[in-house]
Design an enzyme around this catalytic site. Structure first.
Site, short mmCIF file in Angstrom:
data_model
loop_
_atom_site.label_atom_id
_atom_site.label_comp_id
_atom_site.label_asym_id
_atom_site.label_seq_id
_atom_site.Cartn_x
_atom_site.Cartn_y
_atom_site.Cartn_z
N TRP A 31 -20.33 15.04 11.13
CA TRP A 31 -19.68 14.31 10.16
C TRP A 31 -19.74 15.21 9.12
O TRP A 31 -20.63 15.42 7.67
CB TRP A 31 -19.34 13.43 9.92
CG TRP A 31 -18.51 12.59 11.15
CD1 TRP A 31 -18.75 13.04 12.37
CD2 TRP A 31 -18.83 10.94 10.80
NE1 TRP A 31 -18.19 12.48 12.87
CE2 TRP A 31 -17.78 10.80 12.38
CE3 TRP A 31 -18.67 9.63 10.21
CZ2 TRP A 31 -17.28 9.56 13.08
CZ3 TRP A 31 -17.73 8.97 10.62
CH2 TRP A 31 -17.76 8.93 11.81
N GLU A 46 -5.55 -4.18 -0.89
CA GLU A 46 -6.37 -5.19 0.35
C GLU A 46 -7.27 -5.75 -0.52
O GLU A 46 -7.98 -7.01 -0.01
CB GLU A 46 -6.66 -4.76 1.58
CG GLU A 46 -5.63 -4.15 2.59
CD GLU A 46 -5.17 -2.85 2.17
OE1 GLU A 46 -5.37 -2.10 0.98
OE2 GLU A 46 -4.72 -1.74 3.22
N LYS A 68 -15.34 16.88 11.06
CA LYS A 68 -15.63 16.84 12.29
C LYS A 68 -15.51 18.19 12.52
O LYS A 68 -15.64 18.48 13.79
CB LYS A 68 -15.29 15.86 13.10
CG LYS A 68 -15.26 14.45 12.26
CD LYS A 68 -14.16 13.15 14.10
CE LYS A 68 -14.08 11.95 13.13
NZ LYS A 68 -12.91 11.57 12.62
N THR A 119 0.92 -0.90 -0.27
CA THR A 119 -0.21 0.29 0.52
C THR A 119 0.94 1.00 0.12
O THR A 119 2.05 0.97 0.73
CB THR A 119 -1.16 0.04 0.96
OG1 THR A 119 -0.45 0.04 2.73
CG2 THR A 119 -1.41 -1.23 1.68
P1 ADP Z 1 -3.73 4.34 -0.47
O1 ADP Z 1 -4.72 4.44 -1.18
O2 ADP Z 1 -4.00 4.11 0.50
O3 ADP Z 1 -2.80 3.10 -1.24
P2 ADP Z 1 -5.63 2.16 -2.11
O4 ADP Z 1 -4.74 2.25 -3.41
O5 ADP Z 1 -5.97 0.68 -2.17
O6 ADP Z 1 -4.91 2.56 -0.57
O7 ADP Z 1 -7.05 2.84 -1.69
C1 ADP Z 1 -8.02 2.37 -1.63
C2 ADP Z 1 -8.28 3.96 -0.97
O8 ADP Z 1 -9.07 4.19 -1.86
C3 ADP Z 1 -10.10 3.19 -0.36
O9 ADP Z 1 -10.48 2.73 1.08
C4 ADP Z 1 -11.25 4.41 -0.87
O10 ADP Z 1 -10.73 4.96 0.68
C5 ADP Z 1 -10.30 5.00 -1.82
N1 ADP Z 1 -10.92 4.71 -3.17
C6 ADP Z 1 -10.76 3.95 -4.23
N2 ADP Z 1 -12.17 3.84 -5.09
C7 ADP Z 1 -12.73 5.39 -4.75
C8 ADP Z 1 -14.09 5.09 -5.00
N3 ADP Z 1 -14.56 5.49 -6.05
N4 ADP Z 1 -14.35 6.48 -4.43
C9 ADP Z 1 -14.03 7.13 -3.51
N5 ADP Z 1 -12.79 6.69 -2.55
C10 ADP Z 1 -12.26 5.75 -3.63
#
Ligand code: ADP
Length: 544
Positions: free
Chosen positions: A445, A332, A440, A187
């Site tokens: 929220w 994940e 918040k 990640t």
């Molecule tokens: P990171 O950015 O932490 O490396 P990921 O690429 O796996 O990890 O990102 C996952 C996160 O991206 C999700 O938990 C969510 O918060 C956000 N996300 C992914 N797709 C969407 C979407 N279509 N709309 C809003 N948020 C999204």
């Protein structure tokens, strides 16, 4: 009693075998780092993946050894996807946009034996090699004559093309337990060290089946798919596997991700489906708008990884005639969790009512089970209004992180996504925020995504991020950080006025800061934590 069916493990090598046998002449087109366009086929990829596997054997790599890649989307990376995992090693895709310190940390944490890299990343290799003693082979994805001079003193430097040329194109893929690890992706680690997600052959093949489904990517042998999403970011959302499973033509954009380059490649290769994060689509959208261009073959785009603003979805649909599929997922989750497509009963609704559904992140795919819970873990109603934490479970969702000292993240078998959502009675999920981004204010929220979406609907706004700013009275208040569209003279008062009537008065941002650019993370998402550090202390003209 067990069923009387043949027992064949679900292995990644089987996907390529299938594509090579039944779609052998289907093309894989890549824009290379060198700038030219390269063409190959599934049959040729299979031969070179076999040569790659033989080369790994010859170099003494053991089953389950990790092979890192620092590479753009292209045919050599695609060969490694199959040659490495197919021969029972673990493909570790590394995000080259991370800081070299983080890359070195990841390579050492994964204990990579070999790292394969595109020539554009030679400077990163120079920086990290002395700090990565476990790596025995540094493989440049090029011909021997193109090996970078700056790395000539690097012990273990090899040319990928020379390695392959020395090997036979025959290889019998080993057969093993489908739960064996196949690939590793960290990640992005916007907070703390990156965490390793370790996929298995089984999870990858099941995810590829799901990705190909009609209400997901709807992939077929008549499609031409361009993953803009990088192969170093959650396996390009599984496209390299799902395309082989369906015999779909693949078009890889290499490093050229600007609007003009993407447009030209899509036009030349008759791309019917493309997938990527919202920030890359902004470039394409603006290029096509400014030059009054159309892509008649491009039927649909999948936009995910961050919220796609309704204004962007509308522009694709109404101005360019390209259908948008909004998707949600995470590293994940391999990553697909939900995808937004309508149900039969929605077809009779007005265009606007359909659009209100289409802007949501979508409904779960078979294989992904969801719950929304409050702070005590109690299930909330699926009424489209109650918001809480989203939990998921399923066969392609992580149960733990690779070599982690922390306890498993699972809660009663469910993975907490860290996203705040509502679910409607039809199962459509709407993400209102990430837990760490929600604002918040006075015990209530405020959804940063909702406020960003409104700003994005203003014609003078190119990009908008909404962050929490500490407030002595309300704890936190929303601050809007905005990049103006080129040529726009939009000011603070006009933008705040634009919010009137669109949200409750107390949700309207307190202030607007105009910036030349919003910092983007390694996966192309807005770095709100960086903005918070930068602006949390700023004085608001209004509040002051
Ligand atoms: P990171 O950015 O932490 O490396 P990921 O690429 O796996 O990890 O990102 C996952 C996160 O991206 C999700 O938990 C969510 O918060 C956000 N996300 C992914 N797709 C969407 C979407 N279509 N709309 C809003 N948020 C999204």
């Amino acid at each position: 009693m067990l069923g009387l069916m043949q027992d064949h493990p679900l292995l990644i090598s089987g996907l390529l075998d299938f594509a090579a046998r039944y779609h052998g002449d289907t093309e894989i087109v890549s824009r290379r780092v060198e700038g030219d366009v390269h063409r190959t086929t599934y049959a040729q990829v299979q031969r070179r993946a076999a040569q790659c596997a033989n080369a790994l054997d010859a170099l003494g790599l053991q089953a389950q050894d990790r092979v890192g890649t620092l590479a753009w989307n292209g045919y050599r990376h695609f060969e490694l996807y199959y040659g490495v995992s197919g021969s029972e090693r673990i493909l570790h895709t590394i995000n080259p946009r991370l800081h070299p310190d983080q890359i070195a940390w990841i390579v050492n944490h994964a204990d990579d034996r070999m790292v394969c890299f595109d020539l554009s990343f030679a400077p990163i290799i120079s920086a990290i090699a002395p700090r990565c003693p476990g790596v025995r082979h540094w493989v440049a994805l090029c011909a021997p004559e193109a090996l970078p001079a700056e790395l000539s003193a690097l012990p273990g430097l090899l040319s990928y093309e020379a390695l392959l040329a020395a090997q036979s194109a025959q290889y019998t893929w080993p057969v093993f337990d489908e739960n064996t690890a196949s690939s590793l992706c960290y990640t992005s680690g916007t907070t703390g060290n990156p965490k390793g997600v370790l996929y298995s052959h089984r999870s990858t093949v099941l995810h590829a089946y799901a990705a190909a489904l009609p209400d997901v990517m709807n992939l077929s042998a008549r499609d031409s798919v361009l993953p803009v999403v990088p192969m170093f970011h959650v396996n390009a959302w599984g496209v390299p596997y799902a395309a082989a499973l369906t015999g779909t033509k693949l078009v890889f954009p290499g490093p050229a991700l600007d609007g003009k380059s993407l447009f030209e490649l899509m036009q030349a290769e008759g791309v019917t489906l493309a997938a990527g994060v919202p920030t890359v689509w902004l470039g394409l959208l603006n290029f096509m708008r400014d030059n009054a261009l159309r892509l008649p073959a491009l039927q649909r785009t999948i936009i995910g990884g961050a919220a796609a603003a309704p204004a962007m979805i509308r522009a694709f649909e109404e101005e360019l005639g390209i259908h948008v599929l909004h998707a949600w997922g995470m590293t994940e989750m391999s990553p697909l969790g939900t995808l937004c497509s309508l149900k039969n009963k929605h077809l009779a609704l007005s265009k606007e009512a359909q659009f209100a559904i289409q802007v949501k992140q979508g409904r779960p795919i078979f294989g992904v089970d969801v719950r929304v819970v409050d702070g005590n873990g109690t299930d909330l109603p699926w009424d489209g209004k109650s918001t809480g934490n989203l939990l998921v479970r399923g066969p392609w969702i992580a149960s733990d992180y690779y070599r982690s000292d922390d306890p498993s993240p699972l809660q009663d078998g469910w993975f907490p996504t860290g996203d705040v959502v509502s679910i409607d009675p039809d199962g459509y999920i709407q993400i209102t925020d990430r837990t760490k981004d929600v604002i918040k204010s006075g015990g209530e929220w405020i959804s940063s995504i909702e406020l960003e979406n409104i700003a994005m609907a203003h014609p003078g706004v190119a990009m908008a991020a909404c962050i929490a700013r500490p407030d002595p009275k309300w704890d936190e208040r929303p601050l809007l950080v905005v990049v103006r569209r080129e040529g726009s003279t939009l000011d603070r008062a006009e933008l705040l006025q634009f919010y009137q009537g669109k949200v409750a008065k107390w949700m309207i941002p307190d202030d607007v800061v105009f910036v030349p650019a919003i910092p983007l993370g390694a996966t192309g998402k807005m770095l709100k934590n960086r903005l918070r550090e930068q602006f949390a202390e700023s004085q608001s003209a209004a509040a002051g």
